[in-house]
Design a protein around this motif. Structure first.
Motif, PDB file in Angstrom:
ATOM      1  N   LEU A  76       9.001  21.230   0.480  1.00 46.10           N
ATOM      2  CA  LEU A  76       8.365  21.728  -0.740  1.00 46.10           C
ATOM      3  C   LEU A  76       9.108  21.242  -1.982  1.00 46.10           C
ATOM      4  O   LEU A  76       8.488  20.992  -3.035  1.00 46.10           O
ATOM      5  N   GLN A  77      10.406  21.071  -1.882  1.00 45.48           N
ATOM      6  CA  GLN A  77      11.172  20.526  -3.002  1.00 45.48           C
ATOM      7  C   GLN A  77      10.900  19.033  -3.155  1.00 45.48           C
ATOM      8  O   GLN A  77      10.817  18.518  -4.283  1.00 45.48           O
ATOM      9  N   THR A  78      10.735  18.347  -2.029  1.00 47.06           N
ATOM     10  CA  THR A  78      10.377  16.919  -2.097  1.00 47.06           C
ATOM     11  C   THR A  78       8.997  16.750  -2.715  1.00 47.06           C
ATOM     12  O   THR A  78       8.771  15.841  -3.530  1.00 47.06           O
ATOM     13  N   LEU A  79       8.062  17.623  -2.331  1.00 46.66           N
ATOM     14  CA  LEU A  79       6.720  17.579  -2.913  1.00 46.66           C
ATOM     15  C   LEU A  79       6.788  17.789  -4.419  1.00 46.66           C
ATOM     16  O   LEU A  79       6.133  17.066  -5.183  1.00 46.66           O
ATOM     17  N   PHE A  82       7.964  14.614  -5.940  1.00 41.98           N
ATOM     18  CA  PHE A  82       6.901  13.616  -5.968  1.00 41.98           C
ATOM     19  C   PHE A  82       5.953  13.874  -7.135  1.00 41.98           C
ATOM     20  O   PHE A  82       5.599  12.952  -7.883  1.00 41.98           O
ATOM     21  N   MET A  83       5.526  15.115  -7.298  1.00 41.06           N
ATOM     22  CA  MET A  83       4.579  15.421  -8.363  1.00 41.06           C
ATOM     23  C   MET A  83       5.203  15.189  -9.739  1.00 41.06           C
ATOM     24  O   MET A  83       4.550  14.658 -10.637  1.00 41.06           O
ATOM     25  N   THR A  84       6.453  15.590  -9.904  1.00 36.70           N
ATOM     26  CA  THR A  84       7.125  15.384 -11.188  1.00 36.70           C
ATOM     27  C   THR A  84       7.257  13.905 -11.504  1.00 36.70           C
ATOM     28  O   THR A  84       7.070  13.474 -12.655  1.00 36.70           O
ATOM     29  N   THR A  85       7.546  13.105 -10.478  1.00 32.00           N
ATOM     30  CA  THR A  85       7.764  11.667 -10.684  1.00 32.00           C
ATOM     31  C   THR A  85       6.467  10.908 -10.924  1.00 32.00           C
ATOM     32  O   THR A  85       6.401  10.028 -11.798  1.00 32.00           O
ATOM     33  N   PHE A  86       5.402  11.257 -10.172  1.00 34.69           N
ATOM     34  CA  PHE A  86       4.223  10.388 -10.158  1.00 34.69           C
ATOM     35  C   PHE A  86       2.935  11.000 -10.733  1.00 34.69           C
ATOM     36  O   PHE A  86       2.003  10.262 -11.027  1.00 34.69           O
ATOM     37  N   THR A  87       2.865  12.310 -10.890  1.00 34.87           N
ATOM     38  CA  THR A  87       1.583  12.884 -11.313  1.00 34.87           C
ATOM     39  C   THR A  87       1.667  13.839 -12.493  1.00 34.87           C
ATOM     40  O   THR A  87       0.645  14.363 -12.938  1.00 34.87           O
ATOM     41  N   ASN A  92      -2.645  18.543 -13.147  1.00 33.76           N
ATOM     42  CA  ASN A  92      -2.011  19.799 -13.554  1.00 33.76           C
ATOM     43  C   ASN A  92      -2.101  20.907 -12.511  1.00 33.76           C
ATOM     44  O   ASN A  92      -1.638  22.019 -12.747  1.00 33.76           O
ATOM     45  N   SER A  93      -2.721  20.625 -11.351  1.00 36.55           N
ATOM     46  CA  SER A  93      -2.925  21.672 -10.343  1.00 36.55           C
ATOM     47  C   SER A  93      -2.661  21.097  -8.959  1.00 36.55           C
ATOM     48  O   SER A  93      -2.828  19.900  -8.727  1.00 36.55           O
ATOM     49  N   VAL A  94      -2.286  21.971  -8.031  1.00 36.89           N
ATOM     50  CA  VAL A  94      -2.033  21.512  -6.666  1.00 36.89           C
ATOM     51  C   VAL A  94      -2.531  22.555  -5.679  1.00 36.89           C
ATOM     52  O   VAL A  94      -2.355  23.759  -5.882  1.00 36.89           O
ATOM     53  N   HIS A  95      -3.198  22.082  -4.638  1.00 37.60           N
ATOM     54  CA  HIS A  95      -3.567  22.925  -3.502  1.00 37.60           C
ATOM     55  C   HIS A  95      -2.632  22.568  -2.367  1.00 37.60           C
ATOM     56  O   HIS A  95      -2.712  21.472  -1.804  1.00 37.60           O
ATOM     57  N   ASP A 125      10.619  28.343  -3.566  1.00 42.16           N
ATOM     58  CA  ASP A 125      10.070  26.993  -3.738  1.00 42.16           C
ATOM     59  C   ASP A 125       8.601  27.055  -4.151  1.00 42.16           C
ATOM     60  O   ASP A 125       8.143  26.271  -4.994  1.00 42.16           O
ATOM     61  N   ILE A 126       7.849  27.988  -3.546  1.00 43.70           N
ATOM     62  CA  ILE A 126       6.440  28.166  -3.924  1.00 43.70           C
ATOM     63  C   ILE A 126       6.351  28.599  -5.386  1.00 43.70           C
ATOM     64  O   ILE A 126       5.548  28.063  -6.166  1.00 43.70           O
ATOM     65  N   SER A 127       7.170  29.562  -5.781  1.00 43.69           N
ATOM     66  CA  SER A 127       7.137  30.050  -7.164  1.00 43.69           C
ATOM     67  C   SER A 127       7.561  28.964  -8.148  1.00 43.69           C
ATOM     68  O   SER A 127       7.026  28.886  -9.265  1.00 43.69           O
ATOM     69  N   ASP A 128       8.510  28.129  -7.746  1.00 44.10           N
ATOM     70  CA  ASP A 128       8.931  27.030  -8.629  1.00 44.10           C
ATOM     71  C   ASP A 128       7.780  26.065  -8.881  1.00 44.10           C
ATOM     72  O   ASP A 128       7.573  25.597 -10.015  1.00 44.10           O
ATOM     73  N   ILE A 129       7.019  25.756  -7.839  1.00 41.26           N
ATOM     74  CA  ILE A 129       5.853  24.876  -8.009  1.00 41.26           C
ATOM     75  C   ILE A 129       4.819  25.561  -8.889  1.00 41.26           C
ATOM     76  O   ILE A 129       4.238  24.944  -9.799  1.00 41.26           O
ATOM     77  N   ALA A 130       4.584  26.859  -8.657  1.00 41.96           N
ATOM     78  CA  ALA A 130       3.586  27.596  -9.431  1.00 41.96           C
ATOM     79  C   ALA A 130       3.973  27.716 -10.904  1.00 41.96           C
ATOM     80  O   ALA A 130       3.096  27.877 -11.768  1.00 41.96           O
ATOM     81  N   SER A 131       5.253  27.628 -11.193  1.00 41.69           N
ATOM     82  CA  SER A 131       5.680  27.710 -12.598  1.00 41.69           C
ATOM     83  C   SER A 131       5.402  26.432 -13.361  1.00 41.69           C
ATOM     84  O   SER A 131       5.390  26.429 -14.598  1.00 41.69           O
ATOM     85  N   GLU A 132       5.163  25.328 -12.625  1.00 40.29           N
ATOM     86  CA  GLU A 132       4.946  24.027 -13.261  1.00 40.29           C
ATOM     87  C   GLU A 132       3.481  23.615 -13.310  1.00 40.29           C
ATOM     88  O   GLU A 132       3.084  22.783 -14.125  1.00 40.29           O
ATOM     89  N   ARG A 133       2.642  24.189 -12.424  1.00 41.22           N
ATOM     90  CA  ARG A 133       1.244  23.771 -12.347  1.00 41.22           C
ATOM     91  C   ARG A 133       0.428  24.880 -11.700  1.00 41.22           C
ATOM     92  O   ARG A 133       0.975  25.800 -11.076  1.00 41.22           O
ATOM     93  N   LYS A 134      -0.877  24.828 -11.858  1.00 42.86           N
ATOM     94  CA  LYS A 134      -1.736  25.820 -11.222  1.00 42.86           C
ATOM     95  C   LYS A 134      -1.675  25.624  -9.708  1.00 42.86           C
ATOM     96  O   LYS A 134      -1.815  24.511  -9.218  1.00 42.86           O
TER      97      LYS A 134
END
Length: 580
Positions: A76-79, A82-87, A92-95, A125-134
């Protein structure tokens, strides 16, 4: 007063759901339990009716939690990396597909809904992703794992879950039950209470829950609250069409199921006003549309008919079926939207094409995809016959040719498919393997024995970073050109998910539709050549307003003469917009 109104609304909904269940009578007490589990009073707010909590800026990436991996780092941290680097600048959202402990079906056989699979990471890790995107997460609501504590308690006949599962009798008439699989429906299971026939819509490891027991509903409401606390804002109700069963009938799309969704929406939107429900109902198009209700059920439904119809158009060079379908689609009301996608972790579903493509067209599509290296998953039809259920294939491979064979126009055909999707009414979802042009993974099929594994590759981050940094690599070309299209899309008011859409009639080779922004200031004419030959677009047929300046947003070229012919190369798309 408003909270009293919500309680009364829940009581009415519970009455509809449980009116035929003798064991349930205290609807008000049950409503209060649901409100307590949801902790609605802490943030109660009356939702604005028909509000759109989305815009043209919303684009969703669909991915497994471990689609990108790096040694020594939680997936989840690698994901996130990846999103920070490339998208970050475009999506702005991830499923994130099911990220819970599971026993089969790559996550859709959940062992424990309250935990994150420790092979992926943790709730932080889930909350960290949710803080950056929907963040969209799955609520696997129809079934759970046979290895779950709930089902083990069912076998023992005691403890939480002992009465959570749907059972039937061998004497029940199950001949009309709609199935997405070919496995036997009932699983004989020895329990402390004797031999039980457990209902399994999907597989014998995925045991169906019994929502006739209100404790199941209460439990899932508590799960929803936990996910909200973690930052989840979009709930994907997996396989929800099968939720309520009444033996003797088809056991799909029952009124009770629709009412359960309406009840969950009532609870969610009065608790977190911008949290959304999307229903995953891989069924014929006319049935799928019913899950909007009257803008009081799902906020969004998957546009399941789009993938088979769009792929069909691009391999045949004719958009007649795609155009006919789009003309029949009602505009989504404010407060609802279509979720558009053309590739997923599963495959190209064929049930949503039933009644839209002829049986011959479906088999031509199936055969062509097999020529591209695809696999086919089957289901049992109403007469016991085997029918193709979905095509399993990486989209990049699927579009490397036509019905006449493979050719050199695969990349342009692939980009054309995404340009169509990105222009359509609704919110686009792009599978991570489509975003980077991943090919068919035959090794993974051999490893798992599952057809769907063909499009579930696991990348190593360093390897992926290298190919995406090489401008000559096809993965780099796919990502960079898709991001260019997305960058244009998210700046156009006429691409708002609820902006006006009308289908254009430009013949069978040119697929076109017109979008107009909600304030009526911007118009975009989206036209794609779905054939492998050059086709002229007669601009006079578009009725472009003569005193406006017109521009192709994709090529960044001005349209100097709106009465001229614009030659469209094979699989070229233009987005013709007025200057605003």
């Amino acid at each position: 007063m408003a909270q009293i109104d919500l309680t009364q609304k829940l009581v009415q909904q519970l009455t509809v759901i449980y009116q035929d269940v003798e064991a349930v009578s205290d609807y008000e007490g049950l409503a209060q339990r649901l409100l307590t589990e949801m902790r609605t009073a802490e943030s109660f707010k009356v939702p604005e009716p028909f509000a759109n909590h989305w815009s043209e800026k919303d684009v969703v990436m669909i991915t497994y939690g471990d689609s990108v991996q790096s040694e020594g780092e939680k997936p989840l941290q690698t994901l996130q990396r990846f999103m920070t680097t490339f998208t970050d600048d475009t999506i702005n959202s991830v499923h994130i597909l099911p990220f819970f402990p599971y026993s089969s079906d790559d996550g859709f056989s959940v062992i424990d809904y309250s935990s994150v699979n420790d092979g992926l990471g943790d709730w932080q890790d889930i909350s960290d992703i949710a803080s950056e995107r929907k963040l969209m997460a799955d609520l696997v609501i129809n079934h759970c794992s046979s290895r779950s504590a709930w089902f083990q308690n069912f076998i023992k006949g005691e403890g939480k879950g002992h009465d959570y599962f749907f059972t039937a009798s061998l004497s029940d008439d199950l001949s009309k039950v709609v199935r997405p699989r070919t496995s036997p429906l009932l699983r004989p299971t020895e329990t402390a209470n004797g031999l039980q026939q457990v209902w399994c819509t999907f597989s014998h490891d995925q045991v169906d829950l019994d929502f006739r027991n209100p404790e199941v509903l209460v439990t899932f409401v508590s799960i929803i609250r936990q996910y909200l606390d973690a930052g989840v804002r979009i709930f994907r109700l997996d396989a929800v069409a099968f939720l309520w069963k009444i033996p003797g009938g088809p056991c799909i799309n029952l009124p009770h199921t629709h009412e359960v969704i309406r009840l969950l929406r009532s609870l969610i939107e009065h608790t977190v006003s911008d949290a959304l429900i999307i229903t995953e109902t891989n069924i014929p198009n006319s049935q799928n549309l019913t899950y909007f209700g009257n803008a009081n059920e799902a906020h969004a439904i998957y546009n399941f008919s789009l993938p088979p119809l769009l792929v069909n158009a691009l391999i045949t060079g004719s958009c007649q079926y795609l155009k006919r379908w789009l003309m029949s689609m009602p505009p989504s009301q404010n407060g609802t939207f279509y979720f558009n996608f053309i590739a997923s972790h599963d495959g190209i579903g064929l049930r949503p094409a039933e009644g839209l493509l002829s049986e011959q067209e479906i088999y031509t599509l199936v055969n062509t995809m097999q020529e591209r290296g695809g696999r086919v998953s089957w289901r049992t039809g109403e007469q016991g016959e085997q029918k193709p259920y979905e095509i399993n294939i990486a989209l990049f491979d699927a579009l490397q040719g036509t019905v006449d064979g493979e050719d050199s126009k695969g990349l342009e055909r692939y980009l054309c498919a995404h340009a169509v999707m990105l222009g359509l009414e609704g919110v686009p979802g792009i599978y991570i393997h489509s975003l980077i042009g991943t090919r068919n993974d035959y090794d993974k099929i051999k490893h798992t024995g599952q057809n769907r594994s063909i499009n579930r590759h696991n990348w190593q981050f360093n390897e992926l970073e290298a190919v995406l940094s090489n401008k000559f690599n096809e993965h780099h070309k796919v990502l960079s050109r898709l991001k260019a299209l997305i960058t244009i899309r998210i700046k156009q008011a006429a691409f708002h998910p609820n902006a006006v859409q009308f289908v254009l009639h430009l013949g069978s080779k040119l697929f076109g539709f017109w979008r107009q922004s909600l304030d009526r200031k911007q118009s975009i004419f989206c036209v794609s050549n779905v054939s492998n030959e050059e086709v002229p677009l007669r601009l006079s047929e578009l009725n472009l307003v003569i005193n406006n300046q017109w521009w192709d947003l994709i090529s960044d070229n001005e349209i100097a003469d709106i009465s001229a012919e614009l030659p469209l190369k094979p699989y070229q798309t233009v987005w013709l917009s007025n200057k605003i």
